[in-house]
Design an enzyme around this catalytic site. Structure first.
Site, mmCIF file in Angstrom:
data_model
loop_
_atom_site.group_PDB
_atom_site.id
_atom_site.type_symbol
_atom_site.label_atom_id
_atom_site.label_comp_id
_atom_site.label_asym_id
_atom_site.label_seq_id
_atom_site.Cartn_x
_atom_site.Cartn_y
_atom_site.Cartn_z
ATOM 1 C CG HIS A 1 -0.415 -0.138 2.700
ATOM 2 N ND1 HIS A 1 0.232 0.874 3.014
ATOM 3 C CD2 HIS A 1 -0.393 -1.277 3.511
ATOM 4 C CE1 HIS A 1 0.728 0.355 4.212
ATOM 5 N NE2 HIS A 1 0.171 -0.803 4.567
ATOM 6 C CG HIS B 1 4.108 -1.369 2.407
ATOM 7 N ND1 HIS B 1 2.627 -1.826 2.153
ATOM 8 C CD2 HIS B 1 4.396 -1.903 3.578
ATOM 9 C CE1 HIS B 1 2.819 -2.846 3.071
ATOM 10 N NE2 HIS B 1 3.463 -2.941 3.979
ATOM 11 C CB CYS C 1 -2.957 -8.236 18.263
ATOM 12 S SG CYS C 1 -3.386 -7.615 16.444
ATOM 13 C CB CYS D 1 0.395 -6.369 16.468
ATOM 14 S SG CYS D 1 -0.370 -4.834 16.742
ATOM 15 C CB CYS E 1 -5.190 -4.633 18.556
ATOM 16 S SG CYS E 1 -3.896 -4.026 17.538
ATOM 17 C CG HIS F 1 -4.041 -4.356 13.552
ATOM 18 N ND1 HIS F 1 -2.857 -4.651 14.228
ATOM 19 C CD2 HIS F 1 -3.676 -4.451 12.095
ATOM 20 C CE1 HIS F 1 -1.965 -4.619 13.276
ATOM 21 N NE2 HIS F 1 -2.142 -4.533 12.066
ATOM 22 C CE LYS G 1 -3.623 1.921 11.402
ATOM 23 N NZ LYS G 1 -2.992 1.189 11.707
ATOM 24 C CE LYS H 1 -6.473 -7.210 1.620
ATOM 25 N NZ LYS H 1 -6.460 -8.631 1.650
HETATM 26 O O1 ME8 Z 1 5.508 -3.824 10.589
HETATM 27 N N1 ME8 Z 1 1.789 4.904 6.522
HETATM 28 O O2 ME8 Z 1 5.107 -4.824 8.106
HETATM 29 P P1 ME8 Z 1 4.062 -4.158 7.565
HETATM 30 C C1 ME8 Z 1 3.181 4.701 6.598
HETATM 31 N N2 ME8 Z 1 7.014 -6.822 9.135
HETATM 32 N N3 ME8 Z 1 4.039 3.617 6.909
HETATM 33 C C2 ME8 Z 1 2.901 2.544 7.168
HETATM 34 C C3 ME8 Z 1 1.650 2.507 7.221
HETATM 35 C C4 ME8 Z 1 1.219 3.683 6.905
HETATM 36 N N4 ME8 Z 1 -0.112 4.141 6.799
HETATM 37 N N5 ME8 Z 1 1.266 1.345 7.669
HETATM 38 C C5 ME8 Z 1 2.458 0.602 7.686
HETATM 39 C C6 ME8 Z 1 5.797 -4.694 9.710
HETATM 40 N N6 ME8 Z 1 3.478 1.372 7.633
HETATM 41 C C7 ME8 Z 1 6.878 -5.885 10.072
HETATM 42 C C8 ME8 Z 1 8.047 -5.165 10.090
HETATM 43 S S1 ME8 Z 1 10.486 -5.103 10.365
HETATM 44 C C9 ME8 Z 1 11.957 -6.195 11.156
HETATM 45 C C10 ME8 Z 1 9.351 -6.020 10.434
HETATM 46 C C11 ME8 Z 1 5.061 0.908 7.885
HETATM 47 O O3 ME8 Z 1 4.081 -4.696 6.330
HETATM 48 C C12 ME8 Z 1 5.209 0.115 9.150
HETATM 49 O O4 ME8 Z 1 5.327 0.994 9.920
HETATM 50 O O5 ME8 Z 1 3.159 -3.871 8.476
HETATM 51 C C13 ME8 Z 1 6.570 -0.417 8.768
HETATM 52 O O6 ME8 Z 1 7.671 0.306 9.040
HETATM 53 C C14 ME8 Z 1 6.268 -0.712 7.243
HETATM 54 O O7 ME8 Z 1 5.494 0.119 6.816
HETATM 55 C C15 ME8 Z 1 5.916 -2.372 6.894
HETATM 56 O O8 ME8 Z 1 4.682 -2.581 7.593
#
Ligand code: ME8
Length: 485
Positions: free
Chosen positions: A18, A21, A126, A129, A143, A146, A290, A293
């Protein structure tokens, strides 16, 4: 040569990428490119978090074997990097053997040290998380990340003595200024003071998906213990050892605790050097909400690239959101920045100046320059902002210069000048554009390439941001840089 090792979080592959990312990868890429511009030895890592149980669940829902499902989705994240012009040097997946091996070695090392013990866990979990919560962590029983009720879990587990390292962690955060910006450092310090550190459950029993626990075949390693190690395991390849410790771990605010508390504790226990900086960005929201999905407001970054262009999206996200804060995404705001800043301020500047050069000179030779314009460029300010991770403020300062150049053209009525006067002004203007193009290259790299092509020069480095470097220009004006939307 100074080295610079930067990482992003590794993404869960339970769903498509998304805009959040994309935001994180773009910020990391801007920093990586900036440090390359400084001629540093950069290593930039991103990747996917394959072993999470939420990936397994999503695969089951889709009725696809887990490995096949995570392989397919991980490709989408790799593809996203390509679409966004991200210059990562490596892409790590936690299902790769090179990572599995290191994760197991570190687990074993921590166990041998006496920092892991077997016990029993019961509590609220959760899946979103991949973490246990206590009642007081929840908002209305749900949570906070989420907005779903966690499930009750009771099982045998191995625990990591996180509490043993509390003092060391606080010292590290205080002395090294580990977490940045300050609001996220303070968040962690106050949480450490208020709640302290409970020992952390680091294995799950009877799971088929995940990295096998090296000391007990009935368990797999808890996904966070496994995932955090990716940053280190990627540097265990031959030739890459020199990059550890990481200079910057870039992450979103929701996973600050894992990076600023749990990761340092694992490293203290396994006697590995600590990273230099945990750099925390805010979240993107859509109309203040926020992204999720369940909320139905997930924005596909690849679709935005196709409709608006990659540099347009990169520029917008970095300029719009003050680093460390949340920022709202709207197509209206994106369009406004494309039209006003990219098309008008920058695009018109290049087009205007190069038209004047083409109409008046076959070759534009180095001449005396216009000092009044030169002194408007504040390189130190731009450099300081970048070193302080204030990417939006660095862009503000570059744009202040772009606007000064535009004003200068109007004030001097350059189009009415002739002979030596015209030559002097045009040479200074073209030099300004060349320097602007270098400074913008980390942010909008393909635009920089296009500008340099029109100027007939190679891409420069930061040290080339000096007026009067080019002896002669052979300009070949190209298409407009940005179409209005
Ligand atoms: O947290 N806006 O993976 P992830 C900006 N696998 N950044 C966001 C966001 C948003 N709305 N939502 C998520 C994970 N992120 C773990 C990480 S690291 C060893 C393991 C950011 O796919 C989130 O904070 O949920 C994280 O830095 C990254 O996207 C991946 O999120």
């Amino acid at each position: 040569m100074k080295k610079f090792y930067i990482t992003t979080a590794i993404d869960y592959v339970n769903a498509d990428p998304h805009i959040g990312h994309a935001y994180e990868k773009i910020i990391a890429d801007v920093l990586a490119r900036w440090h390359r511009l400084k001629e540093e030895d950069v290593f930039f890592l991103t990747g996917t978090d394959d072993n999470a149980s939420k990936n397994e669940e999503a695969a089951k829902k889709a009725n696809i074997p887990v490995k096949e499902f995570v392989d397919k989705n991980a490709k989408k994240f790799e593809q996203l990097c390509k679409e966004l012009n991200i210059t990562n040097d490596d892409f790590i997946r936690t299902t790769e053997q090179r990572h599995v091996k290191v994760a197991q070695e570190i687990f074993k090392k921590v166990f041998d040290k006496g920092d892991i013990y077997k016990d029993y866990y019961e509590g609220l979990y959760c899946k979103g998380c991949e973490a246990f919560y206590t009642e007081k962590d929840l908002t209305n029983g749900k949570c906070p990340e989420h907005n779903v009720e966690p499930e009750f879990l009771k099982e045998e587990s191995y625990f990591f003595k996180l509490s043993k390292y509390k003092k060391d962690i606080i010292k590290l955060i205080r002395q090294q200024n580990l977490v940045y910006p300050d609001q996220w450092r303070n968040e962690i310090l106050s949480r450490l003071e208020k709640e302290g550190t409970k020992d952390l459950s680091v294995t799950r029993i009877n799971r088929s998906w995940g990295i096998k626990c090296p000391i007990d075949g009935k368990h797999v390693i808890y996904v966070w213990f496994d995932a955090l190690i990716n940053y280190y395991s990627a540097t265990r390849n031959k030739g890459n050892e020199k990059y550890w410790p990481a200079d910057v771990h870039l992450i979103g605010k929701g996973i600050n605790w894992f990076h600023s508390v749990i990761w340092p504790a694992i490293l203290f226990s396994s006697e590995i050097e600590q990273p230099k900086k945990i750099l925390v960005h805010g979240y993107l929201t859509v109309n203040g909400q926020k992204i999720g999905k369940s909320l139905g407001n997930v924005i596909d970054p690849i679709n935005l690239v196709e409709r608006y262009g990659v540099d347009q999206l990169r520029y917008f996200l970095v300029r719009e959101i003050p680093f460390g804060e949340d920022g709202d995404f709207s197509e209206e705001a994106l369009k406004a920045r494309i039209n006003n800043e990219l098309a008008n301020d920058l695009g018109n500047l290049v087009s205007r100046v190069l038209t004047l050069v083409e109409n008046n000179f076959n070759k534009l030779k180095k001449t005396e320059m216009d000092d009044e314009l030169i002194k408007e460029l504040n390189l130190d300010e731009i450099n300081d902002r970048m070193n302080n991770f204030e990417l939006n403020n660095a862009l503000n300062e570059i744009w202040r210069f772009i606007n000064e150049v535009n004003k200068h053209i109007n004030k001097e009525k350059v189009w009415e000048l002739k002979g030596k006067e015209l030559e002097k002004h045009l040479y200074t203007l073209v030099e300004s554009i060349r320097i602007i193009s270098i400074l913008l290259s980390p942010f909008i790299p393909s635009t920089s390439d296009k500008i340099n092509k029109q100027l007939g020069i190679k891409n420069g480095n930061f040290k080339d941001c000096k007026f009067g470097l080019v002896k002669e220009y052979k300009i070949k004006k190209g298409k407009v840089l940005f179409n209005k939307v």
